[in-house]
Scaffold this active site. Structure first.
Site, short mmCIF file in Angstrom:
data_model
loop_
_atom_site.label_atom_id
_atom_site.label_comp_id
_atom_site.label_asym_id
_atom_site.label_seq_id
_atom_site.Cartn_x
_atom_site.Cartn_y
_atom_site.Cartn_z
N GLU A 55 -1.50 7.46 7.76
CA GLU A 55 -2.52 8.28 7.15
C GLU A 55 -3.36 8.72 7.62
OE1 GLU A 55 -3.02 6.00 3.62
OE2 GLU A 55 -5.19 5.80 4.25
N LYS A 58 1.13 -1.04 0.00
CA LYS A 58 0.02 -0.09 -0.17
C LYS A 58 1.03 1.33 0.26
CE LYS A 58 -3.78 -1.80 2.34
NZ LYS A 58 -5.07 -1.27 1.74
N ARG A 77 -7.50 -6.69 -9.96
CA ARG A 77 -8.04 -7.54 -10.15
C ARG A 77 -9.61 -7.96 -10.45
NH1 ARG A 77 -11.18 -7.50 -5.35
NH2 ARG A 77 -9.70 -6.69 -3.80
P1 ADP Z 1 -8.06 -2.97 2.96
O1 ADP Z 1 -7.11 -2.77 1.78
O2 ADP Z 1 -8.24 -3.56 4.31
O3 ADP Z 1 -9.70 -2.89 1.71
P2 ADP Z 1 -8.30 -0.07 2.05
O4 ADP Z 1 -7.27 1.09 2.58
O5 ADP Z 1 -9.01 0.11 0.43
O6 ADP Z 1 -8.00 -1.51 2.63
O7 ADP Z 1 -9.33 0.40 3.11
C1 ADP Z 1 -10.61 0.25 3.41
C2 ADP Z 1 -11.55 1.02 3.63
O8 ADP Z 1 -11.15 1.76 5.14
C3 ADP Z 1 -12.30 2.32 3.03
O9 ADP Z 1 -13.35 1.90 2.24
C4 ADP Z 1 -12.73 2.92 3.77
O10 ADP Z 1 -13.75 2.82 4.70
C5 ADP Z 1 -11.80 3.10 5.31
N1 ADP Z 1 -10.94 3.81 5.23
C6 ADP Z 1 -9.01 3.28 4.50
N2 ADP Z 1 -8.39 4.56 4.50
C7 ADP Z 1 -8.80 5.37 5.39
C8 ADP Z 1 -8.25 6.77 5.84
N3 ADP Z 1 -6.87 7.42 5.69
N4 ADP Z 1 -9.71 8.13 6.16
C9 ADP Z 1 -11.22 7.38 6.92
N5 ADP Z 1 -11.09 5.93 6.19
C10 ADP Z 1 -10.35 4.83 6.07
#
Ligand code: ADP
Length: 453
Positions: A200, A115, A292
């Site tokens: 983040e 990531k 994917r």
């Molecule tokens: P994963 O790979 O575990 O699915 P993601 O990075 O795609 O993780 O994030 C999944 C969810 O987590 C997002 O859809 C959101 O709801 C929440 N999220 C992730 N990063 C943030 C952030 N910086 N601020 C607020 N919510 C976040």
């Protein structure tokens, strides 16, 4: 390319078989001991057993999957989503075995699977990223505190290898930063074998909106608009739709432009999704890229008429796709997907496996699509994901799509196990959902009305 091994099970395996069939490709299913008579096995042209029920002993074992391909004469592998879909070593092993890999290049999977690296690549392609830190040296206490203070609280500690909502923790004060970093490192080390983390900024009340892209591997790429996936529990999606309600055209257009910039910079090959979070002020930030096909791809297919899985297969087969132009890609109407889970929303979404004594999905039609890997009489087991079907509806507009969803949820008859259907109906009738006032904390915010009693 003539015979495709589908390295997956359940609805996505059945879904891939459908597209293979339309392209005249033969299919090879693989199955674990409990899946011997599963729907995907009966629907495939050919099948091979690959071991015991736990995925770690069957669906995730490279050698067994490759052995099945060799034994049955398959010349390509489609991984679906989950399992080995984002495993660059597996993609490499498939290629090394002389087979066609239906997916992006292994190097792209590696880059996007980390990531923090993905954030850097997005940034260099000009895509806005959430303010944050680089990966952390576990012993650099001073650096950690300085970064935390600079980003500001609340923030998220994220594992670079995280996925599926695992490996993410919120921190509200500087005082708790160190311990949360350590806890996330330990958790990530256990879950992913890699404890690297970064910080983040936590965006409050964000929407999760993603862009479906398709890259041709030569620097050209097109997009198939956005999907809104804000209705989540434990960072996991439950309901997705397209178009995103109430999204300014200029925001949508700039997100699509940003997604294409990254796809082109990577010379991306195949179907991919660029996920963003959108802050209440309309600013959007790159979250991650999924290399994917996504669970929620049917909403895009419903409004664009494109068969995204067929497109993946055609690119892998070497078909000439140069005629596909962005200006020819259009969307009509509105589509919504509800993920139907064998789980009990009133017990904190606890999985509820068991026998499907009655399983009667509504019929597929112009406005209803059901993707499932189960039939009446099948068992939902503890071994795999508890998603039992994807119910997708469309309408000329959002209200029609919601009405069609409510009717389809009413029609869906399941007995023998507890499902989240009553919960989904409560979301579909909720005034805030109707208004399109969605954000990732929607379920938590409206818990009182969405949960039973
Ligand atoms: P994963 O790979 O575990 O699915 P993601 O990075 O795609 O993780 O994030 C999944 C969810 O987590 C997002 O859809 C959101 O709801 C929440 N999220 C992730 N990063 C943030 C952030 N910086 N601020 C607020 N919510 C976040």
């Amino acid at each position: 390319m003539q015979k495709v091994l589908i390295a997956n099970r359940g609805e996505i395996a059945c879904r891939i078989i459908r597209s293979c069939r339309t392209l005249g490709l033969n299919t090879l299913a693989v199955y674990s001991e409990v899946d011997q008579r599963a729907k995907h096995v009966t629907e495939a042209d050919d099948s091979r057993a690959i071991g015991p029920a736990p995925a770690k002993e069957s669906y995730l074992v490279f050698e067994k999957v490759l052995e099945a391909a060799k034994d049955a004469g398959a010349d390509a592998v489609h991984p679906g989503y989950g399992f080995l879909a984002e495993n660059a070593d597996f993609a490499r092993a498939v290629l090394d075995a002389g087979l066609t890999w239906v997916g992006p290049r292994p190097e792209t999977i590696t880059d996007m699977g980390d990531k923090e690296r993905a954030r850097m690549l997005a940034q260099s392609a000009g895509v806005p990223i959430v303010p944050g830190s680089p990966r952390f040296d576990a012993d650099d206490n001073e650096g950690l505190e300085a970064s935390g203070t600079e980003i500001g609280f609340p923030l998220l500690v994220k594992a670079t290898a995280g996925g599926g909502g695992i490996g993410m923790k919120r921190v509200d004060t500087l005082k708790n930063l160190r311990e949360t970093v350590e806890a996330t490192e330990n958790m990530a080390e256990k879950a992913f074998g890699d404890g690297t983390v970064y910080l983040e900024k936590l965006i409050e009340r964000p929407r999760h909106i993603e862009i479906q892209i398709f890259g041709f591997g030569d620097g050209r790429a097109v997009h198939y608009f956005e999907r809104e996936c804000s209705i989540q529990r434990r960072f996991q999606k439950i309901i997705e739709e397209s178009p995103a309600p109430d999204l300014l055209k200029e925001t949508r257009d700039s997100m699509a432009r940003a997604a294409l910039a990254l796809a082109k910079a990577e010379c991306y090959q195949g179907a991919g999704t660029i996920e963003f979070i959108v802050a209440p002020d309309g600013n959007f930030y790159f979250l991650e890229m999924n290399t994917r096909i996504q669970v929620e791809h049917p909403v895009t297919e419903f409004i664009t008429g494109e068969d995204l899985v067929a497109l993946q297969l055609r690119l892998a087969r070497g078909d000439d796709l140069s005629a596909i132009r962005q200006t020819d890609i259009t969307a009509t109407g509105h589509a919504i997907e509800c993920r139907i889970y064998a789980e009990n929303p009133d017990k904190n979404f606890l999985p509820s496996p068991g026998p499907l004594e009655v399983f009667k999905p509504p019929a597929n039609s112009e406005t209803v699509r059901v993707d499932t890997g189960l039939r009446q009489g099948d068992q939902v087991t503890y071994f795999y994901d508890p998603m039992i079907a994807k119910l997708v509806t469309r309408g000329a507009n959002r209200i029609e799509a919601i009405e069609n969803m409510l009717a389809a949820l009413d029609d869906f008859r399941i007995e023998g196990i507890v499902t989240n259907i009553p919960f989904l109906k409560r979301v579909m009738t909720h005034p805030a959902y109707h208004k399109g006032a969605t954000h990732t904390g929607f379920v938590e915010e409206h818990k009182a009305e969405l949960m039973e009693g």
